[in-house]
Design a protein around this motif. Structure first.
Motif, PDB file in Angstrom:
ATOM      1  N   ASN A 197       0.884  -1.111  -0.090  1.00 56.12           N
ATOM      2  CA  ASN A 197       0.098  -0.058  -0.071  1.00 56.12           C
ATOM      3  C   ASN A 197       1.022   1.348  -0.136  1.00 56.12           C
ATOM      4  O   ASN A 197       0.789   2.124   0.820  1.00 56.12           O
ATOM      5  CB  ASN A 197      -0.839  -0.100   1.259  1.00 56.12           C
ATOM      6  CG  ASN A 197      -2.062   1.070   1.191  1.00 56.12           C
ATOM      7  OD1 ASN A 197      -2.087   1.512   0.005  1.00 56.12           O
ATOM      8  ND2 ASN A 197      -2.857   0.890   2.119  1.00 56.12           N
ATOM      9  N   LEU A 198       1.638   1.509  -0.979  1.00 53.91           N
ATOM     10  CA  LEU A 198       2.712   2.480  -1.214  1.00 53.91           C
ATOM     11  C   LEU A 198       1.810   3.705  -1.875  1.00 53.91           C
ATOM     12  O   LEU A 198       1.320   3.388  -3.154  1.00 53.91           O
ATOM     13  CB  LEU A 198       3.807   1.997  -1.956  1.00 53.91           C
ATOM     14  CG  LEU A 198       4.542   0.699  -1.430  1.00 53.91           C
ATOM     15  CD1 LEU A 198       5.899   0.553  -1.943  1.00 53.91           C
ATOM     16  CD2 LEU A 198       4.972   1.026   0.314  1.00 53.91           C
ATOM     17  N   VAL A 199       1.923   4.779  -1.511  1.00 51.99           N
ATOM     18  CA  VAL A 199       1.184   5.903  -1.909  1.00 51.99           C
ATOM     19  C   VAL A 199       2.088   7.196  -2.055  1.00 51.99           C
ATOM     20  O   VAL A 199       2.766   7.232  -0.886  1.00 51.99           O
ATOM     21  CB  VAL A 199      -0.258   6.178  -1.196  1.00 51.99           C
ATOM     22  CG1 VAL A 199      -1.063   4.881  -1.191  1.00 51.99           C
ATOM     23  CG2 VAL A 199       0.134   6.525   0.247  1.00 51.99           C
ATOM     24  N   PRO A 200       1.567   8.186  -2.766  1.00 51.87           N
ATOM     25  CA  PRO A 200       2.308   9.420  -2.489  1.00 51.87           C
ATOM     26  C   PRO A 200       1.771  10.240  -1.370  1.00 51.87           C
ATOM     27  O   PRO A 200       0.637   9.957  -1.224  1.00 51.87           O
ATOM     28  CB  PRO A 200       1.901  10.097  -3.969  1.00 51.87           C
ATOM     29  CG  PRO A 200       0.813   9.786  -4.693  1.00 51.87           C
ATOM     30  CD  PRO A 200       0.626   7.978  -4.000  1.00 51.87           C
ATOM     31  N   ALA A 201       2.548  11.063  -0.635  1.00 50.74           N
ATOM     32  CA  ALA A 201       2.066  12.006   0.150  1.00 50.74           C
ATOM     33  C   ALA A 201       2.531  13.396  -0.207  1.00 50.74           C
ATOM     34  O   ALA A 201       3.583  13.563  -0.593  1.00 50.74           O
ATOM     35  CB  ALA A 201       2.558  11.823   1.535  1.00 50.74           C
ATOM     36  N   VAL A 202       1.533  14.319  -0.186  1.00 50.95           N
ATOM     37  CA  VAL A 202       1.852  15.847  -0.368  1.00 50.95           C
ATOM     38  C   VAL A 202       1.754  16.760   0.974  1.00 50.95           C
ATOM     39  O   VAL A 202       0.933  16.523   1.697  1.00 50.95           O
ATOM     40  CB  VAL A 202       0.964  16.435  -1.451  1.00 50.95           C
ATOM     41  CG1 VAL A 202       1.248  15.392  -2.689  1.00 50.95           C
ATOM     42  CG2 VAL A 202      -0.482  16.171  -1.055  1.00 50.95           C
ATOM     43  N   THR A 203       2.538  17.770   0.836  1.00 53.95           N
ATOM     44  CA  THR A 203       2.544  18.881   1.482  1.00 53.95           C
ATOM     45  C   THR A 203       2.266  19.960   0.701  1.00 53.95           C
ATOM     46  O   THR A 203       2.115  20.078  -0.655  1.00 53.95           O
ATOM     47  CB  THR A 203       3.676  19.188   2.511  1.00 53.95           C
ATOM     48  OG1 THR A 203       4.999  19.206   1.684  1.00 53.95           O
ATOM     49  CG2 THR A 203       3.738  17.880   3.423  1.00 53.95           C
ATOM     50  N   GLU A 204       2.431  21.456   1.114  1.00 55.61           N
ATOM     51  CA  GLU A 204       2.041  22.449   0.301  1.00 55.61           C
ATOM     52  C   GLU A 204       3.204  22.472  -0.958  1.00 55.61           C
ATOM     53  O   GLU A 204       2.611  23.087  -2.219  1.00 55.61           O
ATOM     54  CB  GLU A 204       2.111  23.741   0.880  1.00 55.61           C
ATOM     55  CG  GLU A 204       1.801  25.144   0.484  1.00 55.61           C
ATOM     56  CD  GLU A 204       0.158  25.022  -0.098  1.00 55.61           C
ATOM     57  OE1 GLU A 204      -0.085  25.500  -1.078  1.00 55.61           O
ATOM     58  OE2 GLU A 204      -0.654  24.420   0.646  1.00 55.61           O
ATOM     59  N   ASP A 205       4.205  22.292  -0.614  1.00 58.62           N
ATOM     60  CA  ASP A 205       5.325  22.395  -1.734  1.00 58.62           C
ATOM     61  C   ASP A 205       5.998  21.046  -1.939  1.00 58.62           C
ATOM     62  O   ASP A 205       6.837  21.101  -2.938  1.00 58.62           O
ATOM     63  CB  ASP A 205       6.347  23.574  -1.322  1.00 58.62           C
ATOM     64  CG  ASP A 205       6.901  23.107   0.052  1.00 58.62           C
ATOM     65  OD1 ASP A 205       6.709  22.386   0.765  1.00 58.62           O
ATOM     66  OD2 ASP A 205       7.965  24.044   0.274  1.00 58.62           O
ATOM     67  N   LYS A 206       5.666  19.968  -1.265  1.00 59.12           N
ATOM     68  CA  LYS A 206       6.589  18.812  -1.588  1.00 59.12           C
ATOM     69  C   LYS A 206       5.683  17.646  -1.752  1.00 59.12           C
ATOM     70  O   LYS A 206       4.410  17.706  -1.383  1.00 59.12           O
ATOM     71  CB  LYS A 206       7.478  18.547  -0.365  1.00 59.12           C
ATOM     72  CG  LYS A 206       8.786  19.470  -0.056  1.00 59.12           C
ATOM     73  CD  LYS A 206       9.197  19.359   1.128  1.00 59.12           C
ATOM     74  CE  LYS A 206      10.116  20.225   1.671  1.00 59.12           C
ATOM     75  NZ  LYS A 206      10.701  19.841   2.891  1.00 59.12           N
ATOM     76  N   ALA A 240      11.737  12.847  -1.870  1.00 56.04           N
ATOM     77  CA  ALA A 240      11.144  14.375  -1.704  1.00 56.04           C
ATOM     78  C   ALA A 240      11.281  14.827  -2.899  1.00 56.04           C
ATOM     79  O   ALA A 240      12.589  15.003  -3.400  1.00 56.04           O
ATOM     80  CB  ALA A 240      11.421  14.868  -0.408  1.00 56.04           C
ATOM     81  N   ARG A 241      10.219  15.554  -3.490  1.00 52.51           N
ATOM     82  CA  ARG A 241      10.341  16.087  -4.961  1.00 52.51           C
ATOM     83  C   ARG A 241       9.554  17.450  -4.749  1.00 52.51           C
ATOM     84  O   ARG A 241       8.554  17.683  -4.090  1.00 52.51           O
ATOM     85  CB  ARG A 241       9.897  15.509  -6.066  1.00 52.51           C
ATOM     86  CG  ARG A 241      10.893  14.283  -6.555  1.00 52.51           C
ATOM     87  CD  ARG A 241      10.372  13.423  -7.467  1.00 52.51           C
ATOM     88  NE  ARG A 241      11.441  12.569  -7.899  1.00 52.51           N
ATOM     89  CZ  ARG A 241      12.446  12.670  -8.779  1.00 52.51           C
ATOM     90  NH1 ARG A 241      12.642  13.674  -9.257  1.00 52.51           N
ATOM     91  NH2 ARG A 241      13.629  11.597  -9.046  1.00 52.51           N
ATOM     92  N   ASN A 242      10.070  18.375  -5.570  1.00 53.19           N
ATOM     93  CA  ASN A 242       9.272  19.528  -5.358  1.00 53.19           C
ATOM     94  C   ASN A 242       7.826  19.201  -6.245  1.00 53.19           C
ATOM     95  O   ASN A 242       7.773  18.367  -7.128  1.00 53.19           O
ATOM     96  CB  ASN A 242       9.796  20.652  -6.319  1.00 53.19           C
ATOM     97  CG  ASN A 242       9.043  22.006  -6.619  1.00 53.19           C
ATOM     98  OD1 ASN A 242       7.968  21.774  -7.481  1.00 53.19           O
ATOM     99  ND2 ASN A 242       9.330  22.823  -5.971  1.00 53.19           N
ATOM    100  N   ARG A 243       6.746  19.648  -5.562  1.00 48.84           N
ATOM    101  CA  ARG A 243       5.241  19.048  -5.857  1.00 48.84           C
ATOM    102  C   ARG A 243       5.113  19.739  -7.319  1.00 48.84           C
ATOM    103  O   ARG A 243       4.314  18.855  -8.034  1.00 48.84           O
ATOM    104  CB  ARG A 243       4.308  19.766  -4.925  1.00 48.84           C
ATOM    105  CG  ARG A 243       2.940  18.976  -5.146  1.00 48.84           C
ATOM    106  CD  ARG A 243       1.775  19.389  -4.209  1.00 48.84           C
ATOM    107  NE  ARG A 243       1.768  20.802  -3.965  1.00 48.84           N
ATOM    108  CZ  ARG A 243       0.968  21.632  -4.775  1.00 48.84           C
ATOM    109  NH1 ARG A 243       0.408  21.019  -5.846  1.00 48.84           N
ATOM    110  NH2 ARG A 243       0.958  23.044  -4.821  1.00 48.84           N
ATOM    111  N   LEU A 244       5.348  20.857  -7.781  1.00 54.18           N
ATOM    112  CA  LEU A 244       4.819  21.478  -8.960  1.00 54.18           C
ATOM    113  C   LEU A 244       5.771  20.994 -10.043  1.00 54.18           C
ATOM    114  O   LEU A 244       5.359  20.729 -11.169  1.00 54.18           O
ATOM    115  CB  LEU A 244       4.973  23.044  -8.760  1.00 54.18           C
ATOM    116  CG  LEU A 244       3.885  23.469  -7.980  1.00 54.18           C
ATOM    117  CD1 LEU A 244       4.093  25.025  -7.545  1.00 54.18           C
ATOM    118  CD2 LEU A 244       2.487  22.907  -8.201  1.00 54.18           C
ATOM    119  N   GLY A 245       7.008  21.075  -9.974  1.00 59.94           N
ATOM    120  CA  GLY A 245       7.924  20.790 -11.167  1.00 59.94           C
ATOM    121  C   GLY A 245       8.438  19.340 -11.152  1.00 59.94           C
ATOM    122  O   GLY A 245       9.056  18.876 -11.953  1.00 59.94           O
ATOM    123  N   GLY A 246       8.722  18.620 -10.049  1.00 60.51           N
ATOM    124  CA  GLY A 246       9.189  17.171  -9.841  1.00 60.51           C
ATOM    125  C   GLY A 246      10.573  17.126  -9.516  1.00 60.51           C
ATOM    126  O   GLY A 246      11.136  16.172  -9.445  1.00 60.51           O
TER     127      GLY A 246
END
Length: 409
Positions: A73-82, A94-100
């Motif tokens: 059960n591996l899923v992505p997790a997001v915060t405001e910018d990551k 960890a990656r930049n949420r908008l640009g990857g």
């Protein structure tokens, strides 16, 4: 009567019995390939259509070995910018949420089975070795590690200063979010025959809600783990143990003072959050992947990978989309006026909430999308079983196409 194959028999766990590890590994996840109809039927072939909405892969990136061909059960997790993701072998990125763009990557050497879940500056992971691990979301360093009673397949939940995990033996454990120390645990009796599910508990109004075998839903007080109430949603029936198998194993959904639950052969039901009273039950369909709620509607992916809209007030069905039958669809996610689901060939499908018609499609990867797409700030994020993490727009970008995606290292 529904026909069951040997493969389906292998897809259930005989929990509490010894010597079944090899059976679990050999049969992991096979059950999700088969729906409520004759399991000899092939998945529906995709038909060409004129999309009304353009879906564009904004960027994608590889995350280690992905699921490594395991039922996890591996899923992505997001915060405001990551955005964060982990592979089966313990590589966390960890990656930049908008640009990857990659921000950091660590090899934890953990055998990860669930997560990550982000909250309060931490990433919480569960492992097949019964470990709960907290990482610092700024650099991936380990903050604490603790052991529970068995493998963790359900996603951990964070509420205030408490982390709640359910292990595969049915035990629910509450941990201190700062230290990982155990605050309380709750054991319940689970049937010898049960579904190996990705379903997870839900926390609402300081109550932990979790469905389990024999058609039960339980509410535990978050502060001390004491039962507040227990409700019987569906009663087992039939001659054999397989026919009598009922497992309320999908994530409970809370809307106001009502809980909506479903599970294997358990129908769909609305339950009072206050006292566990069953308000209505729709017995014509069930799901072991899950549901989504919006306005006055529930959207359900049933056991045959047909998508339904139900009236939240009564359970009456409003429409059914069956053009994706047996394509092993994920639970629905909602974005704008659309329903989005992933399938076993790496496609994302966009449906109209109004009538269920197909309005968009894009292929993210050749491997399966096995967990619910994540919607954040009008972008859809998916993590495929093959290890592709991707961001998808459903509004389109002028002059771009799905082949214009930014591929990242």
């Amino acid at each position: 009567m529904q026909r069951f194959s040997v493969l389906f028999l292998c897809s259930v766990l005989l929990t509490g019995c010894s010597g079944l590890g090899a059976l679990k590994d050999a049969a992991s996840g096979i059950g999700e390939y088969f729906g409520a109809s004759d399991n000899a039927d092939p998945p529906a072939e995709l038909k060409e259509f004129e999309p009304a909405v353009k879906m564009t892969v904004l960027w994608d990136a590889g995350i280690g070995k992905g699921y490594a061909k395991q039922y996890v059960n591996l899923v992505p997790a997001v915060t405001e910018d990551k955005i964060f993701a982990v592979d089966r072998k313990g590589e966390v990125q960890a990656r930049n949420r908008l640009g990857g763009d990659k921000l950091w990557s660590v090899d934890t050497e953990l055998v990860v089975s669930a997560g990550p879940v982000a909250g309060r500056g931490k990433l919480i992971l569960g492992t097949s070795n019964a470990e709960v691990v907290a990482l610092n979301d700024s650099d991936g360093s380990v903050l604490w590690k603790t052991n529970v009673s068995s493998e963790i397949l359900a996603l951990p939940r964070i509420e205030g200063d408490t982390v709640v995990v359910r292990s595969s033996d049915g035990r629910i454990t509450a941990l201190d979010e700062e230290s990982g120390a155990t605050r309380w645990y709750y054991d319940r009796t689970i049937p010898a025959l049960s579904i190996r599910s990705r379903g997870s508990p839900t926390i609402a109004e300081d109550v932990v809600l979790d469905g389990y075998g024999s058609g039960k839903l339980i509410a535990l007080q978050l502060d001390d783990g004491k039962p507040k109430w227990e409700a019987t949603i569906a009663l087992p029936h039939g001659r054999s143990e397989i026919e009598r198998l009922v497992d309320m194993d999908s994530d409970p959904i809370v809307n106001g003072n009502t809980i909506y639950v479903t599970g294997y052969q358990g129908g769909v039901a609305a339950v009072s959050l206050s006292d566990g009273e069953v308000l209505w039950r729709q017995s014509n369909l069930f799901s072991y992947t899950g549901m989504a709620a919006a306005r006055r509607s529930l959207f359900v992916t049933d056991a045959g990978s047909d998508v339904w809209q139900l009236d939240m007030r009564s359970g009456a069905d409003l429409w059914k989309q069956d053009e994706l039958h047996l394509r092993r669809l994920t639970a629905p996610a909602l974005i704008d006026d659309y329903v989005v689901v992933g399938d076993f060939e790496g496609y994302l499908h966009l449906l109209s909430q109004e009538d269920g018609s197909l309005v968009g499609r894009v292929r993210v990867d050749k491997s399966a999308i096995a967990t619910t797409p994540l919607v954040f700030d009008d972008v859809v994020y998916v993590y495929t079983s093959g290890g592709t993490l991707a961001a998808i727009s459903v509004k389109g970008l002028s002059g771009s196409s799905p082949d214009d995606r930014l591929r990242l290292e």
